[in-house]
Enzyme design. Sequence first.
Site, short mmCIF file in Angstrom:
data_model
loop_
_atom_site.label_atom_id
_atom_site.label_comp_id
_atom_site.label_asym_id
_atom_site.label_seq_id
_atom_site.Cartn_x
_atom_site.Cartn_y
_atom_site.Cartn_z
N HIS A 76 0.72 -1.16 0.01
CA HIS A 76 0.02 0.00 0.17
C HIS A 76 0.83 1.37 -0.10
CE1 HIS A 76 -3.02 2.80 1.03
NE2 HIS A 76 -2.18 3.25 2.14
N HIS A 131 1.18 5.37 -1.89
CA HIS A 131 1.70 6.81 -1.41
C HIS A 131 2.94 7.20 -1.94
CE1 HIS A 131 -1.66 7.20 1.63
NE2 HIS A 131 -1.20 6.07 1.90
N GLU A 186 -6.23 9.03 0.66
CA GLU A 186 -6.51 7.52 0.43
C GLU A 186 -7.40 7.08 -0.51
OE1 GLU A 186 -4.85 5.19 2.02
OE2 GLU A 186 -3.94 6.18 3.54
N SER A 212 -3.59 0.96 -4.47
CA SER A 212 -3.11 -0.27 -4.28
C SER A 212 -3.96 -1.31 -4.24
CB SER A 212 -2.39 -0.04 -2.74
OG SER A 212 -3.25 0.48 -1.92
#
Length: 433
Positions: free
Chosen positions: A252, A257, A297, A316
């Site tokens: 993730h 990110h 997110e 992700s």
Amino acid sequence: MVVNVSHSRSHNSLSESESNLHRTSIIFGIKEKVGALATALKPFEQNGITLNHIESRPAKRSEATYEFLITTDNQVTDNELKGALGELTANASYVQVLSRGDSSLESVPWFPRSKKDLDEFAHRILSYGSELNADHPGFTDETYKKRRKQFADIAYKYRHGKTIPGLSTPKKRSRLGVPFSTVYPRCSKHMPVLSSTTSSPFSSKTATTMQRPSLSCKIDFLAGLAFRVFHSTQYIRHPSKPFYTPEPDICHELIGHVPLLCDPTFARFSQEIGIASLGAPDEWIDKLATLYWFTIEFGLCRQGGELKAFGAGLLSSFGELQHCLSDKPTVKEFEPEVTSVTKYPITEYQPVYFCTQSFEDAQDKLKQFATKIPKPFTLHYDAFTESIDLLETKEQLSQLAGSIKSQMATLHLALERLGLSEYHALNTGNLQA
């Protein structure tokens, strides 16, 4: 100058309840002269207060003055502190109390002022080591839990400026590369550890945000963003379910990110959320955390008229990436007042997403929203010292104005040399308006 000190308390019993005990930081300025510091600190000794930390620097507020930051231990009551502050105020040019806990004293709530202050959060990590829930894919895998515990220990012991230690790669890696190879077929077959991503030549030249090993609660995580620090997990999801993880993992972080944090505009937007959180009341921390959820997110944006996904939780997750761009969920325009109070599930695909026109547009709306946070002070991030300053004196405002004026002069010169002076005049007019 930074000094850590610890003295014995003059008494061992406390007359007030444990609920009134708190750790406090105090900033004060004193004129430069022989014995001034000893005189200023004497009230703390007389009131039996232990000082764990003393830091000094030339004061920005006035000339010929030194500014000191002192931190008490956890065993200080309001009555003790009031006694010391009364005498300190008589000898100091100014005194400002930064309180960590509930206190009857009028004070600015404590929040980190530098990257090193983030070390205060190290003991509050959400370990997710060997303590897994029964429905977690790795609950019965002792080898997997042991390795996660090792990563949790690294995060707990890490301090600012230190090298993030690595761990030997496990021999069995049969399915660890599946999330990468599915979402990004050209990615490496093997998962890197966090230390290899933060020390690579690429990340050092392009990343606008440094990584720190930790899985933190929302108030600590948001505070890190203010200093361009991203608290990152190191462990990986259990190989039995490569497309599912009940909490963030290294897949993730690296797929979702890291690529966007290398973009300066996106990184500035992340930092704005962090700065807004510093010193904010708890209910506003919840609102800012919700904004983070629906943007960084699970955010959507429009590019060339098309709906695009930029949230790390989407990038992700192969399944949710398809879901968010289908006709199943509801897509709304990003408006902080509405977005910040919208409820969301954490164990299923999102039923609602928010779309912004651009990162710049989201940043502008966030700044306007942040002005409504009830804080009796204004904060400024100093990129040179990588610290947060309270803007509270004319001298500080004058210095900031001078810095902005210098940058505007550089911008004007660059626009003229590029033949874009008309563009500059148009935008300057908009700014003045």
